[in-house]
Structure formats: structure tokens, C-alpha cells
Design an enzyme around this catalytic site. Structure first.
Site, mmCIF file in Angstrom:
data_model
loop_
_atom_site.group_PDB
_atom_site.id
_atom_site.type_symbol
_atom_site.label_atom_id
_atom_site.label_comp_id
_atom_site.label_asym_id
_atom_site.label_seq_id
_atom_site.Cartn_x
_atom_site.Cartn_y
_atom_site.Cartn_z
ATOM 1 N N VAL A 39 0.580 3.611 -4.919
ATOM 2 C CA VAL A 39 0.079 4.846 -5.516
ATOM 3 C C VAL A 39 1.194 5.726 -6.078
ATOM 4 O O VAL A 39 1.259 5.969 -7.273
ATOM 5 C CB VAL A 39 -0.777 5.637 -4.499
ATOM 6 C CG1 VAL A 39 -1.289 6.923 -5.114
ATOM 7 C CG2 VAL A 39 -1.939 4.785 -4.026
ATOM 8 N N SER A 47 5.264 7.145 2.930
ATOM 9 C CA SER A 47 4.192 8.053 3.341
ATOM 10 C C SER A 47 3.113 7.354 4.171
ATOM 11 O O SER A 47 2.452 7.990 4.990
ATOM 12 C CB SER A 47 3.556 8.726 2.119
ATOM 13 O OG SER A 47 3.017 7.748 1.244
ATOM 14 N N GLU A 76 -1.751 9.074 5.442
ATOM 15 C CA GLU A 76 -2.307 7.841 4.877
ATOM 16 C C GLU A 76 -2.566 6.786 5.954
ATOM 17 O O GLU A 76 -3.453 5.945 5.812
ATOM 18 C CB GLU A 76 -1.350 7.257 3.839
ATOM 19 C CG GLU A 76 -1.208 8.095 2.592
ATOM 20 C CD GLU A 76 -0.170 7.515 1.644
ATOM 21 O OE1 GLU A 76 -0.151 6.287 1.442
ATOM 22 O OE2 GLU A 76 0.630 8.305 1.106
ATOM 23 N N ASP A 92 7.600 5.537 -0.809
ATOM 24 C CA ASP A 92 8.090 6.776 -0.216
ATOM 25 C C ASP A 92 7.936 6.812 1.308
ATOM 26 O O ASP A 92 8.303 7.787 1.952
ATOM 27 C CB ASP A 92 7.385 7.981 -0.826
ATOM 28 C CG ASP A 92 5.871 7.935 -0.667
ATOM 29 O OD1 ASP A 92 5.350 6.996 -0.017
ATOM 30 O OD2 ASP A 92 5.203 8.842 -1.195
ATOM 31 N N GLY A 125 4.681 5.329 -5.487
ATOM 32 C CA GLY A 125 6.002 4.753 -5.303
ATOM 33 C C GLY A 125 6.323 4.574 -3.830
ATOM 34 O O GLY A 125 5.606 5.045 -2.955
ATOM 35 N N HIS A 161 0.818 -1.214 0.000
ATOM 36 C CA HIS A 161 0.000 0.000 0.000
ATOM 37 C C HIS A 161 0.851 1.264 0.000
ATOM 38 O O HIS A 161 0.426 2.288 -0.526
ATOM 39 C CB HIS A 161 -0.980 -0.004 1.176
ATOM 40 C CG HIS A 161 -2.134 -0.926 0.931
ATOM 41 N ND1 HIS A 161 -3.207 -0.580 0.148
ATOM 42 C CD2 HIS A 161 -2.356 -2.198 1.333
ATOM 43 C CE1 HIS A 161 -4.058 -1.585 0.086
ATOM 44 N NE2 HIS A 161 -3.561 -2.585 0.794
ATOM 45 N N ASP A 162 2.044 1.204 0.554
ATOM 46 C CA ASP A 162 2.932 2.354 0.497
ATOM 47 C C ASP A 162 3.437 2.570 -0.925
ATOM 48 O O ASP A 162 3.511 3.699 -1.397
ATOM 49 C CB ASP A 162 4.120 2.165 1.446
ATOM 50 C CG ASP A 162 5.053 3.356 1.432
ATOM 51 O OD1 ASP A 162 4.550 4.496 1.569
ATOM 52 O OD2 ASP A 162 6.262 3.167 1.290
#
Length: 108
Positions: free
Chosen positions: A25, A31, A40, A29, A27, A21-22
Site C-alpha cells: 500500500v 507499519s 494494520e 514502512d 511502501g 502486505h507491508d
């Protein structure tokens, strides 16, 4: 990862899911690991399904204690996934000796 997997084997799959899941979307990163109300980590789809954040946080804390430079959360997540999947594979195959990123693990 070894301690986490030995405590709960499902964490190998949970960490792999975090990695997917990281990276899916924008790459890889890191997030997904960011704390904050608008991050997120706390987005609707992840609220009650994404798990294993505490394992990554614990690993990051240990790395930061040893390395005073900037630590990449995305790199920590990638290495944790590698070790987690490898450790679960070793457990499922009843392998007594298994390599992880950081050391040789012996399961007796």
C-alpha cells in the site's frame, strides 16, 4: 529465521506474505508490524490470515540487544524474508550448505 524455518517450513511463506502486505500500500514502512488496536496488524483482513509476527518480534529483540541505536522494523522484515525464502529453497533442493544473511548454515 533458521530456527523458525526448521520448526515450521511454512513460516518462510508467511514472512514473505507479511513483507508483501507491508510494502503493497504505502511502501515498505514496517507499519504492518506495529502493535495497537488501530494498527494494520489487527485490521480485519489480517486478523486470522497474517502470521509470523512472533518470529519478527524475536529477531527484533535480538537485534535491539546487540544494537543500541534505532532498529528499523522494515529492514528486519526485509532481511527475514530474504533468509526465510533462501532457507526454504535450500531445504526443498536438499542442499546441505546454505548461506543466510548472518552466517553459513549447514544442514545435516
Amino acid at each position: 529465521m533458521s530456527a523458525a524455518i526448521q520448526q515450521e517450513k511454512r513460516l518462510g511463506a508467511s514472512i514473505l506474505r507479511l513483507f508483501f502486505h507491508d510494502c503493497f500500500v504505502n511502501g515498505c514502512d514496517g507499519s504492518l508490524l506495529l502493535d495497537g488496536a488501530n494498527g494494520e496488524k489487527f485490521a480485519g483482513p489480517n486478523l486470522n490470515s497474517a502470521r509470523g509476527f512472533e518470529v519478527i518480534d524475536a529477531i527484533k529483540k535480538q537485534v535491539e540487544a546487540s544494537c543500541k541505536a534505532t532498529v528499523s522494523c522494515a529492514d528486519i522484515l526485509a532481511l527475514a524474508v530474504h533468509d526465510g525464502v533462501n532457507l526454504v529453497r535450500c531445504i526443498l533442493q536438499h542442499t546441505l550448505v546454505c548461506w543466510s544473511t548472518s552466517k553459513l548454515l549447514i544442514f545435516l
